[in-house]
Write a protein that holds these residues in place. Structure first.
Motif, PDB file in Angstrom:
ATOM      1  N   MET A   1       0.843  -1.166   0.000  1.00 52.09           N
ATOM      2  CA  MET A   1       0.000   0.000   0.000  1.00 52.09           C
ATOM      3  C   MET A   1       0.890   1.231   0.000  1.00 52.09           C
ATOM      4  SD  MET A   1      -3.114   0.681   2.534  1.00 52.09           S
ATOM      5  CE  MET A   1      -4.103   2.091   2.417  1.00 52.09           C
ATOM      6  N   ILE A   2       0.520   2.192  -0.852  1.00 47.48           N
ATOM      7  CA  ILE A   2       1.321   3.413  -0.970  1.00 47.48           C
ATOM      8  C   ILE A   2       0.808   4.439   0.026  1.00 47.48           C
ATOM      9  CG2 ILE A   2       2.023   5.245  -2.530  1.00 47.48           C
ATOM     10  CD1 ILE A   2       1.561   3.290  -4.822  1.00 47.48           C
ATOM     11  N   ASN A   3       1.710   5.057   0.720  1.00 48.60           N
ATOM     12  CA  ASN A   3       1.365   6.056   1.716  1.00 48.60           C
ATOM     13  C   ASN A   3       1.739   7.430   1.170  1.00 48.60           C
ATOM     14  OD1 ASN A   3       0.660   7.424   3.972  1.00 48.60           O
ATOM     15  ND2 ASN A   3       2.299   6.620   5.275  1.00 48.60           N
ATOM     16  N   PHE A   4       0.750   8.293   0.983  1.00 44.49           N
ATOM     17  CA  PHE A   4       1.002   9.643   0.497  1.00 44.49           C
ATOM     18  C   PHE A   4       0.935  10.616   1.658  1.00 44.49           C
ATOM     19  CE2 PHE A   4      -0.773   7.563  -3.286  1.00 44.49           C
ATOM     20  CZ  PHE A   4       0.250   7.840  -4.194  1.00 44.49           C
ATOM     21  N   ASN A   5       1.999  11.344   1.848  1.00 41.07           N
ATOM     22  CA  ASN A   5       2.021  12.387   2.875  1.00 41.07           C
ATOM     23  C   ASN A   5       2.063  13.732   2.183  1.00 41.07           C
ATOM     24  OD1 ASN A   5       2.050  10.611   5.038  1.00 41.07           O
ATOM     25  ND2 ASN A   5       4.269  10.369   4.956  1.00 41.07           N
ATOM     26  N   PHE A   6       0.908  14.362   2.096  1.00 41.54           N
ATOM     27  CA  PHE A   6       0.822  15.668   1.456  1.00 41.54           C
ATOM     28  C   PHE A   6       0.918  16.752   2.518  1.00 41.54           C
ATOM     29  CE2 PHE A   6      -1.634  13.134  -1.676  1.00 41.54           C
ATOM     30  CZ  PHE A   6      -0.803  13.343  -2.760  1.00 41.54           C
ATOM     31  N   ASN A   7       1.773  17.701   2.236  1.00 44.39           N
ATOM     32  CA  ASN A   7       1.888  18.841   3.117  1.00 44.39           C
ATOM     33  C   ASN A   7       1.001  19.944   2.554  1.00 44.39           C
ATOM     34  OD1 ASN A   7       2.652  20.767   4.901  1.00 44.39           O
ATOM     35  ND2 ASN A   7       4.849  20.696   4.426  1.00 44.39           N
ATOM     36  N   ILE A   8       0.165  20.550   3.380  1.00 45.24           N
ATOM     37  CA  ILE A   8      -0.781  21.560   2.916  1.00 45.24           C
ATOM     38  C   ILE A   8      -0.050  22.756   2.312  1.00 45.24           C
ATOM     39  CG2 ILE A   8      -0.990  22.747   5.133  1.00 45.24           C
ATOM     40  CD1 ILE A   8      -3.876  22.077   2.734  1.00 45.24           C
ATOM     41  N   LYS A   9       1.127  23.077   2.818  1.00 41.23           N
ATOM     42  CA  LYS A   9       1.889  24.196   2.267  1.00 41.23           C
ATOM     43  C   LYS A   9       2.335  23.906   0.835  1.00 41.23           C
ATOM     44  CE  LYS A   9       3.667  25.868   6.668  1.00 41.23           C
ATOM     45  NZ  LYS A   9       4.862  26.139   7.478  1.00 41.23           N
ATOM     46  N   SER A  10       2.682  22.670   0.557  1.00 44.02           N
ATOM     47  CA  SER A  10       3.084  22.289  -0.797  1.00 44.02           C
ATOM     48  C   SER A  10       1.907  22.372  -1.766  1.00 44.02           C
ATOM     49  CB  SER A  10       3.645  20.870  -0.806  1.00 44.02           C
ATOM     50  OG  SER A  10       4.784  20.787   0.018  1.00 44.02           O
ATOM     51  N   ILE A  11       0.744  21.990  -1.306  1.00 42.25           N
ATOM     52  CA  ILE A  11      -0.444  22.045  -2.160  1.00 42.25           C
ATOM     53  C   ILE A  11      -0.793  23.496  -2.471  1.00 42.25           C
ATOM     54  CG2 ILE A  11      -2.925  21.562  -2.254  1.00 42.25           C
ATOM     55  CD1 ILE A  11      -2.332  19.053  -0.582  1.00 42.25           C
ATOM     56  N   VAL A  12      -0.782  24.358  -1.460  1.00 44.34           N
ATOM     57  CA  VAL A  12      -1.098  25.779  -1.653  1.00 44.34           C
ATOM     58  C   VAL A  12      -0.043  26.426  -2.547  1.00 44.34           C
ATOM     59  CG1 VAL A  12      -1.354  28.000  -0.485  1.00 44.34           C
ATOM     60  CG2 VAL A  12      -2.404  25.958   0.489  1.00 44.34           C
ATOM     61  N   LEU A  13       1.207  26.088  -2.372  1.00 41.69           N
ATOM     62  CA  LEU A  13       2.278  26.631  -3.202  1.00 41.69           C
ATOM     63  C   LEU A  13       2.095  26.194  -4.659  1.00 41.69           C
ATOM     64  CD1 LEU A  13       4.967  28.186  -3.356  1.00 41.69           C
ATOM     65  CD2 LEU A  13       6.121  26.008  -2.948  1.00 41.69           C
ATOM     66  N   GLY A  14       1.742  24.948  -4.881  1.00 40.56           N
ATOM     67  CA  GLY A  14       1.511  24.457  -6.241  1.00 40.56           C
ATOM     68  C   GLY A  14       0.331  25.139  -6.915  1.00 40.56           C
ATOM     69  N   ILE A  15      -0.743  25.331  -6.164  1.00 33.54           N
ATOM     70  CA  ILE A  15      -1.908  26.029  -6.713  1.00 33.54           C
ATOM     71  C   ILE A  15      -1.541  27.474  -7.038  1.00 33.54           C
ATOM     72  CG2 ILE A  15      -4.221  26.895  -6.152  1.00 33.54           C
ATOM     73  CD1 ILE A  15      -4.640  24.283  -4.569  1.00 33.54           C
ATOM     74  N   GLY A  16      -0.812  28.133  -6.162  1.00 34.77           N
ATOM     75  CA  GLY A  16      -0.411  29.524  -6.387  1.00 34.77           C
ATOM     76  C   GLY A  16       0.484  29.671  -7.606  1.00 34.77           C
ATOM     77  N   ILE A  17       1.440  28.765  -7.757  1.00 32.69           N
ATOM     78  CA  ILE A  17       2.323  28.806  -8.928  1.00 32.69           C
ATOM     79  C   ILE A  17       1.515  28.552 -10.199  1.00 32.69           C
ATOM     80  CG2 ILE A  17       4.231  27.609 -10.071  1.00 32.69           C
ATOM     81  CD1 ILE A  17       5.482  27.237  -7.288  1.00 32.69           C
ATOM     82  N   GLY A  18       0.559  27.645 -10.157  1.00 28.64           N
ATOM     83  CA  GLY A  18      -0.295  27.372 -11.308  1.00 28.64           C
ATOM     84  C   GLY A  18      -1.123  28.584 -11.705  1.00 28.64           C
ATOM     85  N   ILE A  19      -1.663  29.301 -10.716  1.00 29.65           N
ATOM     86  CA  ILE A  19      -2.444  30.502 -11.000  1.00 29.65           C
ATOM     87  C   ILE A  19      -1.567  31.573 -11.624  1.00 29.65           C
ATOM     88  CG2 ILE A  19      -3.702  32.419  -9.922  1.00 29.65           C
ATOM     89  CD1 ILE A  19      -4.841  30.343  -7.950  1.00 29.65           C
ATOM     90  N   ILE A  20      -0.377  31.753 -11.109  1.00 32.84           N
ATOM     91  CA  ILE A  20       0.543  32.770 -11.638  1.00 32.84           C
ATOM     92  C   ILE A  20       0.944  32.438 -13.073  1.00 32.84           C
ATOM     93  CG2 ILE A  20       2.865  33.733 -11.395  1.00 32.84           C
ATOM     94  CD1 ILE A  20       2.462  33.532  -8.350  1.00 32.84           C
ATOM     95  N   ILE A  21       1.281  31.193 -13.331  1.00 31.27           N
ATOM     96  CA  ILE A  21       1.676  30.801 -14.690  1.00 31.27           C
ATOM     97  C   ILE A  21       0.507  30.972 -15.662  1.00 31.27           C
ATOM     98  CG2 ILE A  21       2.329  28.812 -16.110  1.00 31.27           C
ATOM     99  CD1 ILE A  21       4.068  27.885 -13.748  1.00 31.27           C
ATOM    100  N   THR A  22      -0.683  30.581 -15.237  1.00 32.64           N
ATOM    101  CA  THR A  22      -1.861  30.721 -16.095  1.00 32.64           C
ATOM    102  C   THR A  22      -2.156  32.186 -16.386  1.00 32.64           C
ATOM    103  OG1 THR A  22      -2.778  28.710 -15.123  1.00 32.64           O
ATOM    104  CG2 THR A  22      -4.300  30.135 -16.327  1.00 32.64           C
ATOM    105  N   SER A  23      -2.047  33.046 -15.388  1.00 30.04           N
ATOM    106  CA  SER A  23      -2.319  34.466 -15.614  1.00 30.04           C
ATOM    107  C   SER A  23      -1.267  35.090 -16.521  1.00 30.04           C
ATOM    108  CB  SER A  23      -2.413  35.218 -14.290  1.00 30.04           C
ATOM    109  OG  SER A  23      -1.176  35.151 -13.603  1.00 30.04           O
ATOM    110  N   LEU A  24      -0.008  34.687 -16.388  1.00 27.95           N
ATOM    111  CA  LEU A  24       1.031  35.220 -17.270  1.00 27.95           C
ATOM    112  C   LEU A  24       0.795  34.785 -18.717  1.00 27.95           C
ATOM    113  CD1 LEU A  24       4.260  34.765 -15.104  1.00 27.95           C
ATOM    114  CD2 LEU A  24       3.105  36.903 -15.710  1.00 27.95           C
TER     115      LEU A  24
END
Length: 77
Positions: A1-24
């Motif tokens: 079984m695969i164990n995924f440990n997601f850090n909320i800061k990493s998720i928010v950072l990824g979403i923020g970078i995606g929004i910035i790239i899309t807007s540019l």
């Protein structure tokens, strides 16, 4: 079984970078869009008329265009 440990800061950072790239990308795309080349309603109507389209007000009633239907003087509604 695969164990995924997601850090909320990493998720928010990824979403923020995606929004910035899309807007540019959208800013770059829209910078080349010339809004002065919009066409007016009159130009649209004239182009449609050249292509054979007619206004709905010039189309006869459905009773008049049915095959075999005789329109008599007294039948007009």
């Amino acid at each position: 079984m695969i164990n995924f440990n997601f850090n909320i800061k990493s998720i928010v950072l990824g979403i923020g970078i995606g929004i910035i790239i899309t807007s540019l990308i959208s800013i770059i795309y829209l910078a080349g869009n010339d809004t002065k080349n919009t066409i007016t309603n009159e130009e649209i109507i004239s182009r449609a008329a050249k292509l054979g389209m007619v206004k709905s007000s010039s189309i006869p009633e459905i009773k008049k265009v049915l095959p075999g239907y005789d329109l008599k003087e007294g039948d007009k509604e």
